[in-house]
Design a protein around this motif. Structure first.
Motif, PDB file in Angstrom:
ATOM      1  N   PRO A   1     -35.980  -2.357   6.654  1.00 25.27           N
ATOM      2  CA  PRO A   1     -35.294  -1.924   5.492  1.00 25.27           C
ATOM      3  C   PRO A   1     -35.813  -0.471   5.380  1.00 25.27           C
ATOM      4  O   PRO A   1     -36.895  -0.111   5.420  1.00 25.27           O
ATOM      5  CB  PRO A   1     -35.841  -2.711   4.582  1.00 25.27           C
ATOM      6  N   GLY A   2     -34.747   0.267   4.460  1.00 24.14           N
ATOM      7  CA  GLY A   2     -35.167   1.875   4.424  1.00 24.14           C
ATOM      8  C   GLY A   2     -36.550   1.914   3.279  1.00 24.14           C
ATOM      9  O   GLY A   2     -37.182   2.810   3.640  1.00 24.14           O
ATOM     10  N   TRP A   3     -36.673   1.047   2.328  1.00 23.68           N
ATOM     11  CA  TRP A   3     -37.482   1.274   1.319  1.00 23.68           C
ATOM     12  C   TRP A   3     -38.921   0.860   2.214  1.00 23.68           C
ATOM     13  O   TRP A   3     -39.744   1.469   1.927  1.00 23.68           O
ATOM     14  CB  TRP A   3     -37.616   0.287   0.182  1.00 23.68           C
ATOM     15  N   LEU A   4     -38.825   0.061   3.172  1.00 18.13           N
ATOM     16  CA  LEU A   4     -40.138  -0.467   3.755  1.00 18.13           C
ATOM     17  C   LEU A   4     -40.614   0.536   4.822  1.00 18.13           C
ATOM     18  O   LEU A   4     -41.852   0.789   4.897  1.00 18.13           O
ATOM     19  CB  LEU A   4     -39.968  -1.832   4.517  1.00 18.13           C
ATOM     20  N   VAL A   5     -39.484   1.177   5.441  1.00 20.09           N
ATOM     21  CA  VAL A   5     -39.924   2.334   6.419  1.00 20.09           C
ATOM     22  C   VAL A   5     -40.694   3.650   5.479  1.00 20.09           C
ATOM     23  O   VAL A   5     -41.494   4.027   6.006  1.00 20.09           O
ATOM     24  CB  VAL A   5     -38.798   2.807   7.231  1.00 20.09           C
ATOM     25  N   ILE A   6     -40.172   3.807   4.326  1.00 20.65           N
ATOM     26  CA  ILE A   6     -40.531   4.800   3.371  1.00 20.65           C
ATOM     27  C   ILE A   6     -42.113   4.473   3.181  1.00 20.65           C
ATOM     28  O   ILE A   6     -43.039   5.247   3.180  1.00 20.65           O
ATOM     29  CB  ILE A   6     -39.696   5.140   2.180  1.00 20.65           C
ATOM     30  N   LEU A   7     -42.346   3.332   2.713  1.00 21.33           N
ATOM     31  CA  LEU A   7     -43.622   2.824   2.101  1.00 21.33           C
ATOM     32  C   LEU A   7     -44.600   2.796   3.287  1.00 21.33           C
ATOM     33  O   LEU A   7     -45.756   3.512   3.004  1.00 21.33           O
ATOM     34  CB  LEU A   7     -43.430   1.361   1.567  1.00 21.33           C
ATOM     35  N   LEU A   8     -44.354   2.080   4.477  1.00 24.31           N
ATOM     36  CA  LEU A   8     -45.174   2.128   5.637  1.00 24.31           C
ATOM     37  C   LEU A   8     -45.590   3.476   6.206  1.00 24.31           C
ATOM     38  O   LEU A   8     -46.650   3.824   6.616  1.00 24.31           O
ATOM     39  CB  LEU A   8     -44.495   1.302   6.746  1.00 24.31           C
ATOM     40  N   SER A   9     -44.434   4.518   6.208  1.00 23.32           N
ATOM     41  CA  SER A   9     -44.653   5.889   6.489  1.00 23.32           C
ATOM     42  C   SER A   9     -45.712   6.838   5.461  1.00 23.32           C
ATOM     43  O   SER A   9     -46.557   7.186   6.095  1.00 23.32           O
ATOM     44  CB  SER A   9     -43.398   6.810   6.488  1.00 23.32           C
ATOM     45  N   VAL A  10     -45.434   6.230   4.504  1.00 23.78           N
ATOM     46  CA  VAL A  10     -46.254   7.215   3.281  1.00 23.78           C
ATOM     47  C   VAL A  10     -47.931   6.715   3.546  1.00 23.78           C
ATOM     48  O   VAL A  10     -48.701   7.330   3.568  1.00 23.78           O
ATOM     49  CB  VAL A  10     -45.833   6.987   1.940  1.00 23.78           C
ATOM     50  N   MET A  11     -48.002   5.283   3.702  1.00 23.46           N
ATOM     51  CA  MET A  11     -49.313   4.683   3.722  1.00 23.46           C
ATOM     52  C   MET A  11     -49.948   5.088   5.134  1.00 23.46           C
ATOM     53  O   MET A  11     -51.275   5.412   5.104  1.00 23.46           O
ATOM     54  CB  MET A  11     -49.189   3.167   3.700  1.00 23.46           C
ATOM     55  N   THR A  12     -49.066   5.106   6.141  1.00 23.85           N
ATOM     56  CA  THR A  12     -49.735   5.242   7.504  1.00 23.85           C
ATOM     57  C   THR A  12     -50.142   6.827   7.601  1.00 23.85           C
ATOM     58  O   THR A  12     -51.294   7.115   8.157  1.00 23.85           O
ATOM     59  CB  THR A  12     -48.859   4.942   8.586  1.00 23.85           C
ATOM     60  N   LEU A  13     -49.326   7.875   6.903  1.00 24.57           N
ATOM     61  CA  LEU A  13     -49.560   9.159   6.919  1.00 24.57           C
ATOM     62  C   LEU A  13     -50.836   9.413   6.187  1.00 24.57           C
ATOM     63  O   LEU A  13     -51.747  10.206   6.436  1.00 24.57           O
ATOM     64  CB  LEU A  13     -48.478  10.100   6.529  1.00 24.57           C
ATOM     65  N   ASP A  14     -51.083   8.634   5.257  1.00 26.14           N
ATOM     66  CA  ASP A  14     -52.157   8.632   4.423  1.00 26.14           C
ATOM     67  C   ASP A  14     -53.393   8.213   5.115  1.00 26.14           C
ATOM     68  O   ASP A  14     -54.613   8.953   5.133  1.00 26.14           O
ATOM     69  CB  ASP A  14     -52.011   7.868   2.985  1.00 26.14           C
ATOM     70  N   LEU A  15     -53.292   7.208   6.100  1.00 30.80           N
ATOM     71  CA  LEU A  15     -54.450   7.002   6.699  1.00 30.80           C
ATOM     72  C   LEU A  15     -54.965   7.824   7.762  1.00 30.80           C
ATOM     73  O   LEU A  15     -55.887   8.131   8.079  1.00 30.80           O
ATOM     74  CB  LEU A  15     -53.996   5.648   7.541  1.00 30.80           C
ATOM     75  N   VAL A  16     -53.873   8.610   8.537  1.00 30.36           N
ATOM     76  CA  VAL A  16     -53.925   9.513   9.216  1.00 30.36           C
ATOM     77  C   VAL A  16     -54.820  10.779   8.657  1.00 30.36           C
ATOM     78  O   VAL A  16     -55.724  11.466   9.539  1.00 30.36           O
ATOM     79  CB  VAL A  16     -52.582   9.924   9.816  1.00 30.36           C
ATOM     80  N   VAL A  17     -54.471  11.081   7.358  1.00 28.43           N
ATOM     81  CA  VAL A  17     -55.182  12.130   6.838  1.00 28.43           C
ATOM     82  C   VAL A  17     -56.518  11.741   6.533  1.00 28.43           C
ATOM     83  O   VAL A  17     -57.732  12.529   6.872  1.00 28.43           O
ATOM     84  CB  VAL A  17     -54.471  12.442   5.390  1.00 28.43           C
ATOM     85  N   TYR A  18     -56.874  10.549   6.070  1.00 23.91           N
ATOM     86  CA  TYR A  18     -58.240  10.004   5.953  1.00 23.91           C
ATOM     87  C   TYR A  18     -59.127  10.214   7.450  1.00 23.91           C
ATOM     88  O   TYR A  18     -60.168  10.601   7.276  1.00 23.91           O
ATOM     89  CB  TYR A  18     -58.196   8.393   5.558  1.00 23.91           C
ATOM     90  N   LEU A  19     -58.535   9.632   8.507  1.00 24.09           N
ATOM     91  CA  LEU A  19     -59.238   9.953   9.746  1.00 24.09           C
ATOM     92  C   LEU A  19     -59.389  11.227  10.084  1.00 24.09           C
ATOM     93  O   LEU A  19     -60.580  11.556  10.821  1.00 24.09           O
ATOM     94  CB  LEU A  19     -58.252   9.099  10.714  1.00 24.09           C
ATOM     95  N   HIS A  20     -58.375  12.070   9.754  1.00 28.58           N
ATOM     96  CA  HIS A  20     -58.625  13.490   9.968  1.00 28.58           C
ATOM     97  C   HIS A  20     -59.599  14.023   9.232  1.00 28.58           C
ATOM     98  O   HIS A  20     -60.424  14.893   9.740  1.00 28.58           O
ATOM     99  CB  HIS A  20     -57.225  14.157   9.604  1.00 28.58           C
ATOM    100  N   HIS A  21     -59.982  13.645   8.006  1.00 29.55           N
ATOM    101  CA  HIS A  21     -60.889  14.135   7.283  1.00 29.55           C
ATOM    102  C   HIS A  21     -62.421  13.772   7.755  1.00 29.55           C
ATOM    103  O   HIS A  21     -63.272  14.612   7.909  1.00 29.55           O
ATOM    104  CB  HIS A  21     -60.768  13.581   5.678  1.00 29.55           C
ATOM    105  N   VAL A  22     -62.431  12.470   8.231  1.00 30.58           N
ATOM    106  CA  VAL A  22     -63.693  12.182   8.743  1.00 30.58           C
ATOM    107  C   VAL A  22     -63.853  12.788   9.988  1.00 30.58           C
ATOM    108  O   VAL A  22     -65.196  13.488  10.202  1.00 30.58           O
ATOM    109  CB  VAL A  22     -63.316  10.687   9.113  1.00 30.58           C
ATOM    110  N   MET A  23     -62.936  13.230  10.890  1.00 32.68           N
ATOM    111  CA  MET A  23     -63.295  13.865  11.860  1.00 32.68           C
ATOM    112  C   MET A  23     -63.679  15.245  11.771  1.00 32.68           C
ATOM    113  O   MET A  23     -64.553  15.781  12.412  1.00 32.68           O
ATOM    114  CB  MET A  23     -61.807  14.007  12.999  1.00 32.68           C
ATOM    115  N   PHE A  24     -63.244  15.809  10.724  1.00 33.61           N
ATOM    116  CA  PHE A  24     -63.540  17.421  10.205  1.00 33.61           C
ATOM    117  C   PHE A  24     -64.965  17.461   9.940  1.00 33.61           C
ATOM    118  O   PHE A  24     -65.733  18.370   9.678  1.00 33.61           O
ATOM    119  CB  PHE A  24     -62.558  17.821   9.308  1.00 33.61           C
TER     120      PHE A  24
END
Length: 282
Positions: free
Chosen positions: A88-111
């Motif tokens: 469903p479109g709403w689920l794709v949007i929700l999972l995308s936002v959450m996953t991108l936020d996780l990527v930013v967290y990991l990126h921050h740890v890496m820096f």
């Protein structure tokens, strides 16, 4: 189509949210500041906001389509996981936002973990005060690397343009919020920490104490800090007692000068607050 509208209106939409949140935070900080600032506000703000302008111009020059534009290309080409799965479109949007936020967290740890990247990220942490403009203070090279990381993540995920736009707006807004020189009533702060990073939570991340600098990495969602054991509830010396910034730059006003910020990663500076100094959790 929605994607076409987003591409044409994205700068206007993002600018409206940016200046709206910035204005609210400036007013809030003026009416109810959490801590007394130690460096001249005109000097700091001129440099910090000047860095924002420089980064915006350079980013648009290097990445003219930016993250939302690339998401539209990925959708057209059928790249990424969510362009293959039928969800469903709403689920794709929700999972995308959450996953991108996780990527930013990991990126921050890496820096924080890698010395070369930490030299770039020190521009953000060297600020001796903590307010809304600190959340906008990043070296241009770090901004470029961050955008490159997001583009790779978008390509792998197949995150739709609307999800990327929502994520970019949320990330920008929460970064200004949780860097604000403001405090919330303790019961409200404890409640909000379940869903969003609060100023009192993220301020700990800007402490000069390495164990505190290497905690509370989240910018938007706090869940990753809880999950990966990097959450710290309070500073050892408390909100008012902690020292903000980096130890090696406590006795200089250069930290508030734009040329110094741009040259900082290329100087001979100590790298004594990397992830390796963070104690093991548990």
């Amino acid at each position: 189509m929605l994607e076409d509208t987003l591409l044409t209106q994205e700068p206007l939409i993002r600018a409206a949210f940016f200046f709206g949140i910035l204005g609210i935070m400036i007013l809030w900080e003026r009416l109810s500041p959490s801590r007394r600032l130690s460096v001249s506000k005109p000097l700091r703000w001129g440099s910090n906001l000047g860095l924002v302008v420089l980064n915006t111009v350079l980013l648009r020059a290097v990445f003219p389509l930016a993250a939302v534009g690339f998401a539209a290309i990925a959708a057209e080409q059928g790249w990424g996981l969510f362009n293959v799965l039928e969800l469903p479109g709403w689920l794709v949007i929700l999972l995308s936002v959450m996953t991108l936020d996780l990527v930013v967290y990991l990126h921050h740890v890496m820096f924080h973990a890698l010395p070369t990247l930490w030299r770039l990220h020190k521009v953000h942490h060297a600020d001796r005060d903590f307010d809304v403009t600190t959340g906008l203070r990043f070296h241009p090279i770090e901004i470029f690397l961050s955008m490159g990381m997001k583009i790779v993540a978008i390509a792998l995920l197949g995150a739709p343009p609307v999800a990327v736009l929502i994520f970019e707006i949320l990330l920008n807004a929460t970064a200004m919020f949780n860097h604000g020189n403001v405090s919330l009533p303790r019961p409200l702060d404890r409640l909000l920490r379940w869903v969003v990073v609060t100023p009192d939570m993220h301020r700990i991340h800007h402490s000069v104490i390495p164990q505190e600098t290497n905690s509370n990495y989240g910018f938007n969602l706090p869940w990753w800090d809880y999950l990966f054991g990097t959450y710290r509830a309070r500073a050892a010396k408390g909100n008012q007692g902690m020292t903000i910034g980096l130890t090696e730059y406590q006795n200089t006003l250069r930290v508030a000068q734009l040329p110094w910020m741009l040259l900082l990663p290329f100087g001979r500076q100590a790298d004594d607050t990397t992830l390796s100094s963070r104690p093991k959790v548990g």
